[in-house]
Design a protein around this motif. Sequence first.
Motif, PDB file in Angstrom:
ATOM      1  N   SER A 110     -16.120   8.631  58.352  1.00 57.26           N
ATOM      2  CA  SER A 110     -14.691   8.432  58.600  1.00 57.26           C
ATOM      3  C   SER A 110     -14.046   9.687  59.177  1.00 57.26           C
ATOM      4  N   SER A 111     -14.544  10.843  58.819  1.00 58.25           N
ATOM      5  CA  SER A 111     -13.909  12.075  59.261  1.00 58.25           C
ATOM      6  C   SER A 111     -14.280  12.462  60.694  1.00 58.25           C
ATOM      7  N   ARG A 112     -15.458  12.065  61.154  1.00 57.08           N
ATOM      8  CA  ARG A 112     -15.866  12.417  62.521  1.00 57.08           C
ATOM      9  C   ARG A 112     -14.935  11.837  63.580  1.00 57.08           C
ATOM     10  N   PRO A 113     -14.675  10.527  63.579  1.00 58.77           N
ATOM     11  CA  PRO A 113     -13.778  10.000  64.617  1.00 58.77           C
ATOM     12  C   PRO A 113     -12.358  10.536  64.486  1.00 58.77           C
ATOM     13  N   LEU A 114     -11.963  10.828  63.258  1.00 56.66           N
ATOM     14  CA  LEU A 114     -10.623  11.370  63.044  1.00 56.66           C
ATOM     15  C   LEU A 114     -10.502  12.763  63.646  1.00 56.66           C
ATOM     16  N   SER A 115     -11.517  13.591  63.490  1.00 60.74           N
ATOM     17  CA  SER A 115     -11.472  14.932  64.079  1.00 60.74           C
ATOM     18  C   SER A 115     -11.568  14.870  65.604  1.00 60.74           C
ATOM     19  N   VAL A 116     -12.293  13.882  66.129  1.00 60.34           N
ATOM     20  CA  VAL A 116     -12.354  13.713  67.584  1.00 60.34           C
ATOM     21  C   VAL A 116     -10.970  13.322  68.114  1.00 60.34           C
ATOM     22  N   ARG A 117     -10.310  12.404  67.418  1.00 64.89           N
ATOM     23  CA  ARG A 117      -8.950  12.017  67.842  1.00 64.89           C
ATOM     24  C   ARG A 117      -7.992  13.199  67.786  1.00 64.89           C
ATOM     25  N   LEU A 118      -8.111  14.021  66.737  1.00 66.39           N
ATOM     26  CA  LEU A 118      -7.260  15.206  66.623  1.00 66.39           C
ATOM     27  C   LEU A 118      -7.503  16.140  67.802  1.00 66.39           C
ATOM     28  N   ASN A 119      -8.757  16.377  68.139  1.00 71.05           N
ATOM     29  CA  ASN A 119      -9.073  17.248  69.271  1.00 71.05           C
ATOM     30  C   ASN A 119      -8.541  16.675  70.577  1.00 71.05           C
ATOM     31  N   GLN A 120      -8.639  15.380  70.761  1.00 71.33           N
ATOM     32  CA  GLN A 120      -8.117  14.767  71.980  1.00 71.33           C
ATOM     33  C   GLN A 120      -6.607  14.908  72.064  1.00 71.33           C
ATOM     34  N   HIS A 121      -5.919  14.715  70.952  1.00 71.16           N
ATOM     35  CA  HIS A 121      -4.456  14.864  70.957  1.00 71.16           C
ATOM     36  C   HIS A 121      -4.047  16.316  71.200  1.00 71.16           C
ATOM     37  N   ILE A 122      -4.799  17.248  70.638  1.00 74.12           N
ATOM     38  CA  ILE A 122      -4.496  18.666  70.874  1.00 74.12           C
ATOM     39  C   ILE A 122      -4.690  19.003  72.345  1.00 74.12           C
ATOM     40  N   ALA A 123      -5.784  18.558  72.927  1.00 69.22           N
ATOM     41  CA  ALA A 123      -6.039  18.836  74.346  1.00 69.22           C
ATOM     42  C   ALA A 123      -4.978  18.182  75.228  1.00 69.22           C
ATOM     43  N   GLY A 155       1.800  20.714  78.252  1.00 74.08           N
ATOM     44  CA  GLY A 155       2.605  21.926  78.307  1.00 74.08           C
ATOM     45  C   GLY A 155       3.120  22.449  76.980  1.00 74.08           C
ATOM     46  N   ILE A 156       2.680  21.920  75.887  1.00 70.51           N
ATOM     47  CA  ILE A 156       3.109  22.440  74.586  1.00 70.51           C
ATOM     48  C   ILE A 156       2.409  23.771  74.353  1.00 70.51           C
ATOM     49  N   LYS A 157       3.132  24.720  73.829  1.00 71.34           N
ATOM     50  CA  LYS A 157       2.601  26.073  73.610  1.00 71.34           C
ATOM     51  C   LYS A 157       1.510  26.087  72.542  1.00 71.34           C
ATOM     52  N   SER A 160      -6.432  27.942  64.167  1.00 71.39           N
ATOM     53  CA  SER A 160      -6.141  29.214  64.828  1.00 71.39           C
ATOM     54  C   SER A 160      -5.834  28.966  66.304  1.00 71.39           C
ATOM     55  N   ARG A 161      -5.156  29.932  66.925  1.00 68.20           N
ATOM     56  CA  ARG A 161      -4.840  29.797  68.356  1.00 68.20           C
ATOM     57  C   ARG A 161      -6.118  29.799  69.189  1.00 68.20           C
ATOM     58  N   GLY A 199       3.158  12.343  79.603  1.00 68.74           N
ATOM     59  CA  GLY A 199       4.578  12.034  79.626  1.00 68.74           C
ATOM     60  C   GLY A 199       5.150  11.746  78.246  1.00 68.74           C
ATOM     61  N   THR A 200       4.388  11.979  77.202  1.00 69.75           N
ATOM     62  CA  THR A 200       4.851  11.761  75.829  1.00 69.75           C
ATOM     63  C   THR A 200       5.703  12.949  75.398  1.00 69.75           C
ATOM     64  N   HIS A 201       6.728  12.662  74.597  1.00 69.34           N
ATOM     65  CA  HIS A 201       7.626  13.711  74.114  1.00 69.34           C
ATOM     66  C   HIS A 201       6.847  14.683  73.225  1.00 69.34           C
ATOM     67  N   PRO A 202       7.093  15.990  73.377  1.00 66.09           N
ATOM     68  CA  PRO A 202       6.348  16.993  72.585  1.00 66.09           C
ATOM     69  C   PRO A 202       6.487  16.817  71.073  1.00 66.09           C
ATOM     70  N   ASP A 203       7.675  16.446  70.599  1.00 66.53           N
ATOM     71  CA  ASP A 203       7.849  16.266  69.151  1.00 66.53           C
ATOM     72  C   ASP A 203       7.000  15.101  68.635  1.00 66.53           C
ATOM     73  N   GLN A 204       6.888  14.064  69.449  1.00 65.70           N
ATOM     74  CA  GLN A 204       6.063  12.928  69.056  1.00 65.70           C
ATOM     75  C   GLN A 204       4.589  13.334  68.996  1.00 65.70           C
ATOM     76  N   GLN A 205       4.145  14.112  69.964  1.00 68.91           N
ATOM     77  CA  GLN A 205       2.756  14.584  69.953  1.00 68.91           C
ATOM     78  C   GLN A 205       2.482  15.478  68.750  1.00 68.91           C
ATOM     79  N   LEU A 206       3.422  16.357  68.437  1.00 69.18           N
ATOM     80  CA  LEU A 206       3.239  17.245  67.281  1.00 69.18           C
ATOM     81  C   LEU A 206       3.222  16.446  65.978  1.00 69.18           C
ATOM     82  N   ALA A 207       4.010  15.387  65.908  1.00 73.42           N
ATOM     83  CA  ALA A 207       4.013  14.547  64.704  1.00 73.42           C
ATOM     84  C   ALA A 207       2.674  13.828  64.540  1.00 73.42           C
ATOM     85  N   VAL A 208       2.116  13.333  65.641  1.00 74.89           N
ATOM     86  CA  VAL A 208       0.805  12.674  65.584  1.00 74.89           C
ATOM     87  C   VAL A 208      -0.258  13.676  65.154  1.00 74.89           C
TER      88      VAL A 208
END
Length: 169
Positions: A47-60, A66-68, A79-80, A97-106
């Motif tokens: 369960s954790s593998r696909p979740l971490s992949v999704r997190l990495n995709q959202h971060i990328a 353009g989020i800092k 870490s940075r 084109g997604t709002h930065p606050d929405q991306q950070l919330a996800v």
Amino acid sequence: MSVTHQDDTGYYRYRGSPKPDPAVRQAEKLRRLLKANRQRIAFNASSSRPLSVRLNQHIAQALRDGIKVTRLAEAAGLSRWTIRTIGLSFDDLLPSGTHPDQQLAVIAGLKSELAELGEAKAALEERRRALMTAARRLGIMDDFELAALSGLQSGDIRKMTWGLQPGLL
């Protein structure tokens, strides 16, 4: 087990089964619990593998939008340097084109789900160690059988259970 008794009217044969040895019952209980624990740990890992992949995709994707890096590091709890590494591994993304606050919330939501899975994994591993400690101390199973039931190596089991007292099952 059968007991024969002769009476005036005929024969009586007792066909009950003997009570199982308490050590055998305890060993079967420990085997069942260790198998179930191993399955739960495997499910947690799968369960954790696909979740971490999704997190990495959202971060990328957030980096591409353009989020800092600093804001992403705070939201993801990473870490940075890790954020930059994740961003470099996904080089073919287009702006979403997604709002930065929405991306950070996800990203924060995915991070909290991963944290919950990590806590559950730690609890499952602690339970596995308690079961193995009980089995070793009671002399019910040897290290090789414990290794087969838990998915660990026998040397690791000895190291994990050295000096621990068995807890209550």
